[in-house]
Design a protein around this motif. Structure first.
Motif, PDB file in Angstrom:
ATOM      1  N   PHE A 179       0.828  -1.212   0.000  1.00 19.99           N
ATOM      2  CA  PHE A 179       0.000   0.000   0.000  1.00 19.99           C
ATOM      3  C   PHE A 179       0.861   1.260   0.000  1.00 19.99           C
ATOM      4  O   PHE A 179       0.663   2.176  -0.806  1.00 19.99           O
ATOM      5  N   VAL A 180       1.844   1.289   0.919  1.00 23.73           N
ATOM      6  CA  VAL A 180       2.697   2.477   1.007  1.00 23.73           C
ATOM      7  C   VAL A 180       3.536   2.633  -0.259  1.00 23.73           C
ATOM      8  O   VAL A 180       3.659   3.729  -0.823  1.00 23.73           O
ATOM      9  N   GLY A 181       4.120   1.540  -0.733  1.00 20.95           N
ATOM     10  CA  GLY A 181       4.944   1.621  -1.937  1.00 20.95           C
ATOM     11  C   GLY A 181       4.154   2.022  -3.158  1.00 20.95           C
ATOM     12  O   GLY A 181       4.622   2.812  -3.980  1.00 20.95           O
ATOM     13  N   ALA A 182       2.937   1.479  -3.282  1.00 21.88           N
ATOM     14  CA  ALA A 182       2.107   1.849  -4.426  1.00 21.88           C
ATOM     15  C   ALA A 182       1.734   3.324  -4.378  1.00 21.88           C
ATOM     16  O   ALA A 182       1.739   4.010  -5.402  1.00 21.88           O
ATOM     17  N   ALA A 183       1.430   3.817  -3.175  1.00 24.22           N
ATOM     18  CA  ALA A 183       1.072   5.238  -3.052  1.00 24.22           C
ATOM     19  C   ALA A 183       2.250   6.132  -3.414  1.00 24.22           C
ATOM     20  O   ALA A 183       2.105   7.113  -4.160  1.00 24.22           O
ATOM     21  N   LEU A 184       3.432   5.794  -2.893  1.00 22.67           N
ATOM     22  CA  LEU A 184       4.608   6.612  -3.207  1.00 22.67           C
ATOM     23  C   LEU A 184       4.970   6.509  -4.681  1.00 22.67           C
ATOM     24  O   LEU A 184       5.327   7.515  -5.320  1.00 22.67           O
ATOM     25  N   ALA A 185       4.896   5.297  -5.238  1.00 24.79           N
ATOM     26  CA  ALA A 185       5.216   5.129  -6.659  1.00 24.79           C
ATOM     27  C   ALA A 185       4.217   5.871  -7.537  1.00 24.79           C
ATOM     28  O   ALA A 185       4.590   6.445  -8.568  1.00 24.79           O
ATOM     29  N   PHE A 186       2.963   5.881  -7.142  1.00 22.92           N
ATOM     30  CA  PHE A 186       1.948   6.624  -7.902  1.00 22.92           C
ATOM     31  C   PHE A 186       2.267   8.116  -7.896  1.00 22.92           C
ATOM     32  O   PHE A 186       2.191   8.790  -8.930  1.00 22.92           O
ATOM     33  N   LEU A 187       2.637   8.625  -6.733  1.00 23.95           N
ATOM     34  CA  LEU A 187       2.972  10.049  -6.640  1.00 23.95           C
ATOM     35  C   LEU A 187       4.207  10.373  -7.470  1.00 23.95           C
ATOM     36  O   LEU A 187       4.241  11.386  -8.182  1.00 23.95           O
ATOM     37  N   VAL A 188       5.214   9.507  -7.402  1.00 25.38           N
ATOM     38  CA  VAL A 188       6.433   9.734  -8.188  1.00 25.38           C
ATOM     39  C   VAL A 188       6.123   9.698  -9.677  1.00 25.38           C
ATOM     40  O   VAL A 188       6.574  10.552 -10.453  1.00 25.38           O
ATOM     41  N   GLY A 189       5.353   8.713 -10.107  1.00 22.62           N
ATOM     42  CA  GLY A 189       5.003   8.619 -11.521  1.00 22.62           C
ATOM     43  C   GLY A 189       4.183   9.792 -11.997  1.00 22.62           C
ATOM     44  O   GLY A 189       4.344  10.266 -13.133  1.00 22.62           O
ATOM     45  N   LEU A 190       3.295  10.294 -11.135  1.00 19.48           N
ATOM     46  CA  LEU A 190       2.448  11.424 -11.520  1.00 19.48           C
ATOM     47  C   LEU A 190       3.266  12.692 -11.699  1.00 19.48           C
ATOM     48  O   LEU A 190       2.950  13.526 -12.551  1.00 19.48           O
ATOM     49  N   LEU A 191       4.315  12.837 -10.883  1.00 18.67           N
ATOM     50  CA  LEU A 191       5.144  14.042 -10.972  1.00 18.67           C
ATOM     51  C   LEU A 191       6.300  13.886 -11.948  1.00 18.67           C
ATOM     52  O   LEU A 191       6.918  14.878 -12.337  1.00 18.67           O
ATOM     53  N   MET A 192       6.583  12.656 -12.358  1.00 21.61           N
ATOM     54  CA  MET A 192       7.749  12.425 -13.190  1.00 21.61           C
ATOM     55  C   MET A 192       7.629  13.108 -14.546  1.00 21.61           C
ATOM     56  O   MET A 192       8.565  13.781 -15.005  1.00 21.61           O
ATOM     57  N   VAL A 193       6.481  12.963 -15.196  1.00 22.33           N
ATOM     58  CA  VAL A 193       6.328  13.516 -16.547  1.00 22.33           C
ATOM     59  C   VAL A 193       6.423  15.037 -16.552  1.00 22.33           C
ATOM     60  O   VAL A 193       7.169  15.613 -17.360  1.00 22.33           O
ATOM     61  N   PRO A 194       5.690  15.758 -15.670  1.00 21.65           N
ATOM     62  CA  PRO A 194       5.875  17.221 -15.664  1.00 21.65           C
ATOM     63  C   PRO A 194       7.292  17.642 -15.323  1.00 21.65           C
ATOM     64  O   PRO A 194       7.804  18.621 -15.868  1.00 21.65           O
ATOM     65  N   VAL A 195       7.947  16.903 -14.415  1.00 22.06           N
ATOM     66  CA  VAL A 195       9.322  17.265 -14.056  1.00 22.06           C
ATOM     67  C   VAL A 195      10.254  17.058 -15.242  1.00 22.06           C
ATOM     68  O   VAL A 195      11.125  17.897 -15.532  1.00 22.06           O
ATOM     69  N   LEU A 196      10.090  15.950 -15.949  1.00 24.93           N
ATOM     70  CA  LEU A 196      10.924  15.707 -17.120  1.00 24.93           C
ATOM     71  C   LEU A 196      10.693  16.748 -18.202  1.00 24.93           C
ATOM     72  O   LEU A 196      11.610  17.062 -18.969  1.00 24.93           O
ATOM     73  N   ARG A 197       9.482  17.274 -18.267  1.00 24.23           N
ATOM     74  CA  ARG A 197       9.188  18.306 -19.272  1.00 24.23           C
ATOM     75  C   ARG A 197      10.047  19.545 -19.044  1.00 24.23           C
ATOM     76  O   ARG A 197      10.390  20.251 -19.996  1.00 24.23           O
TER      77      ARG A 197
END
Length: 748
Positions: free
Chosen positions: A138-156
């Protein structure tokens, strides 16, 4: 900008079917020219009245729904569907991995003191082993979801090196979105008539005009509208839709079978949409999110074209990021304006006196709003519930309406309240603020541009680079190079001494002939005087990755430092009067453009004529340097004297084979009373092999002669003998301090 879908009952169709086929009585309807009704000439014909010009009309519609524009902008231009897909995939992977390994991970984190405790340690370990997987997943999925959600805008924005760069990219993206939105809005407005006809709309027939146009004109007159939009019709007896566009209202033939009061109520509703420019708002929102709109059109078209649960499942599996972005980002932000527009349009039926007709429509149908595209349907899904719309209708009345009881009291409305005057969006204060902000931005941009042009051009870097060489300033020179090359220059103490030496001649009379740029690279053609000659070379430059003060990006010289290759074993070698450490292997020495003087340290053996080596800018190969020493005349006499002394020492020995000497007796055994005499000293050949060393040898025609005499015991008794031998001398001469030392070398 809405559509009305009406499904009358069979009894209603039988009751009013004859009204559609026969013209209605005109005693209560104002006379109109049916041929000209709803048809105004001009490129922007049939635009709503009440606006000073078309610019104000477009501006009002564009600026109304900032929330919807924001949602569309973020979803489309920040790749929210891609970010959502990345987040879900990472969350799924992290959840699965930690579901099976999380228990062991958590158990390993328990301190040994707790783990070894009786009872408690076992309980804690068992609990973490059993539940750690679920907690970790649960914790890992939540953190990974947050990282993935922010990854694309950050890479932009990964290419930005400062906050100013990020802000500049944001402004650029926003400007591009606004331009696309405005162009799309103009496209929809200017080509609206042709687009509607391509999609199946047509002009009304004579009988349809006789039925609908008088109602439309009557509603417009009661709303205080001097004109009406152009009315088109679609042949569809099943659905009863009406949709308002920027300059048109499109109804279906099924709507014409409704009771007159309901038709008037729906047309009043649509006239308010037309007058307030709601379609302009919708078009601009779609235009800003055009990339998302185009992608979203694919799954919605498939579901509309092939209505089947299997199709819906297939579409969702492939397009779920786009569909979820629309449902949970764009629609919620667009909802406020959509609902406000619907409530406002409903008041049109109240003002025209057709409240009961609209009430009948709302009570009988789930919704009379639909759309042509998936985007329209998604927007219509955000319309307020019919019950709330009915409640709003019961809370208002038009001035002079005394038929209904005032329990509870109802608010009085007028047509001016629907439209808010000629320019509902008051931009006077925002215009002043925006003008001041724009002027400030222009002035600041101009100032920054002047600073950039004056101090951070490629020409500035070339001038600074050669100025640092002229000033012999190592730190300043390093600042005009790349960070890696600059650090190497600062750390090289030998290079600093070479540059500061008086023997070094930097380039002078710099003339930048031309500069050619290609993206972040530039080539400067530079003419300069080095030594006593004018030369020309290309200086390569590259734009800095990091900004100064977060705004200015300067340039640095590529290849501003080259190398000199020093051969092994060169003792006493000096460059610009600075000693170069002797190495057993070939070594390289950093250098800069200019003239360098290669010499050797003074010694009694040899002397080196100064060599002038010219290094040009941009040299990408090692320049070899080798000192060519020449024997000093005074050294020859000293070496010859040492050789003579050496031979004399050998001659004084009375042995048959003098130790360390270049001659020996052969052929006689038990020889006694030996005496060596040098009859002729050899002529030496001295070859300098380094600034402080030389090799001594004897040429064939310069061999010396030695005579040896003595006695030996023969068959006849004691006899004397004399023998002559040639003498070759070989060895090495080294210079140590002010002294020369000859070291003989004897071949065994």
């Amino acid at each position: 900008m809405q559509q009305d879908a009406v499904q009358p009952s069979g009894d209603e169709q039988n009751q009013i079917g004859g009204n559609f086929l026969q013209p209605r009585a005109r005693s209560s309807i104002p006379e109109v020219d049916l041929a000209r009704a709803g048809s105004n000439p001009g490129r922007l014909a049939n635009r709503p009245p009440g606006y000073p010009n078309a610019i104000v009309w477009l501006r009002v519609g564009i600026l109304r729904d900032w929330r919807g524009v924001l949602g569309s902008f973020v979803a489309a231009w920040f790749y929210v569907p891609v970010a959502l897909f990345t987040a879900v995939v990472l969350a799924a992977v992290a959840g699965l991995v930690l579901a099976f390994t999380g228990g062991a991970v958590f158990v390993d984190q328990v301190p040994d003191e707790v783990r070894d405790a009786p009872v408690i340690g076992r309980l804690v370990s068992s609990f973490l082993e059993q539940s750690g997987g679920a907690i970790g997943a649960f914790v890992g999925a939540a953190l990974a979801f947050l990282v993935g959600l922010l990854m694309v805008p950050v890479l932009r924005f990964s290419g930005a090196d400062s906050g100013v760069s990020v802000l500049a990219q944001l402004v650029g993206i926003a400007a591009a979105a606004i331009v696309v939105g405005v162009l799309y809005t103009l496209y929809r407005v200017l080509l609206e008539d042709r687009l509607l006809r391509v999609s199946g709309a047509r002009d009304l027939s004579r009988r349809e005009k006789e039925l609908v146009i008088p109602i439309l004109q009557e509603c417009a007159e009661r709303l205080g509208l001097p004109g009406v939009p152009r009315l088109l019709v679609e042949d569809d007896l099943v659905s009863t839709n009406a949709r308002t566009y920027a300059r048109h209202i499109v109804v279906t033939t099924g709507l014409l079978t409704d009771p007159r009061d309901e038709i008037a109520a729906l047309l009043s509703h649509e006239l308010v949409h037309w007058r307030t420019g709601d379609e302009i708002t919708s078009a601009f929102v779609r235009g800003v999110g055009l990339p998302l709109v185009l992608v979203h059109a694919v799954p919605t078209w498939l579901m509309r074209r092939f209505p089947h649960p299997a199709t819906n499942l297939f579409v969702f599996l492939f397009f779920w990021p786009v569909l979820l972005t629309m449902k949970y980002l764009v629609q919620p932000l667009h909802r406020a304006d959509v609902r406000a527009a619907e409530y406002r349009a409903d008041l049109g039926a109240v003002v025209t006196g057709h409240t009961e007709g609209l009430r009948a429509v709302l009570e009988r149908r789930r919704s009379f709003e639909s759309g042509r595209s998936g985007w329209d349907e998604a927007v219509c899904a955000e319309h307020p519930p019919n019950e709330l719309r009915l409640e709003r209708l019961e809370s208002v009345r038009v001035d002079g309406d005394t038929d209904a009881p005032e329990t509870p009291p109802r608010r009085v409305i007028a047509s001016a309240e629907l439209f808010g005057g000629d320019d509902p969006v008051d931009l006077r204060r925002p215009a002043v603020i925006g003008g001041v902000a724009l002027l400030s931005f222009c002035l600041l941009s101009s100032l920054l541009g002047v600073v950039q042009w004056g101090f951070f051009r490629p020409e500035s870097s070339v001038d600074g680079y050669f100025s640092a060489l002229a000033d012999r300033n190592v730190d300043d020179l390093a600042g005009w190079l790349s960070p890696e090359a600059g650090a190497a220059v600062r750390d090289d103490a030998l290079l600093g001494e070479l540059i500061r030496s008086a023997d070094y001649q930097p380039p002078t009379d710099i003339d930048i002939r031309a500069i050619e740029r290609e993206d972040d690279d530039a080539t400067a053609t530079v003419s300069f005087v080095v030594g006593e000659s004018r030369m020309e070379a290309d200086v390569m430059l590259r734009r800095n990755e990091e900004s100064k003060l977060g705004v200015f990006k300067g340039w640095h010289v590529v290849g501003g430092v080259s190398t000199l290759s020093v051969a092994a074993g060169q003792q006493g070698l000096m460059i610009n009067g600075v000693p170069v450490p002797e190495g057993l292997q070939e070594q390289t020495v950093l250098s800069v453009p200019g003239v360098h003087v290669v010499t050797a340290a003074a010694n009694p053996l040899s002397e080196v004529a100064p060599q002038r080596i010219t290094v040009l800018p941009g040299t990408d190969f090692d320049t070899p340097i080798y000192a060519v020493p020449e024997l000093k005349p005074s050294a020859r006499s000293s070496i010859d004297a040492q050789v003579k002394t050496y031979l004399d020492e050998c001659a004084r020995q009375t042995e048959a084979a003098p130790q360390g000497c270049p001659f020996r007796l052969s052929g006689y055994q038990d020889a006694k009373d030996l005496k060596w005499t040098i009859d002729r000293y050899p002529t030496t050949q001295i070859d300098v092999i380094g600034p402080a060393s030389a090799q001594v040898s004897t040429p064939y025609d310069g061999q010396g002669e030695v005579r040896v005499s003595g006695t030996y015991q023969s068959f006849f008794g004691k006899e004397t003998f004399t023998e002559n031998y040639v003498v070759d001398v070989a060895g090495v001469v080294t210079a140590t301090g002010d002294e020369l030392t000859f070291q003989p070398g004897v071949d065994e």
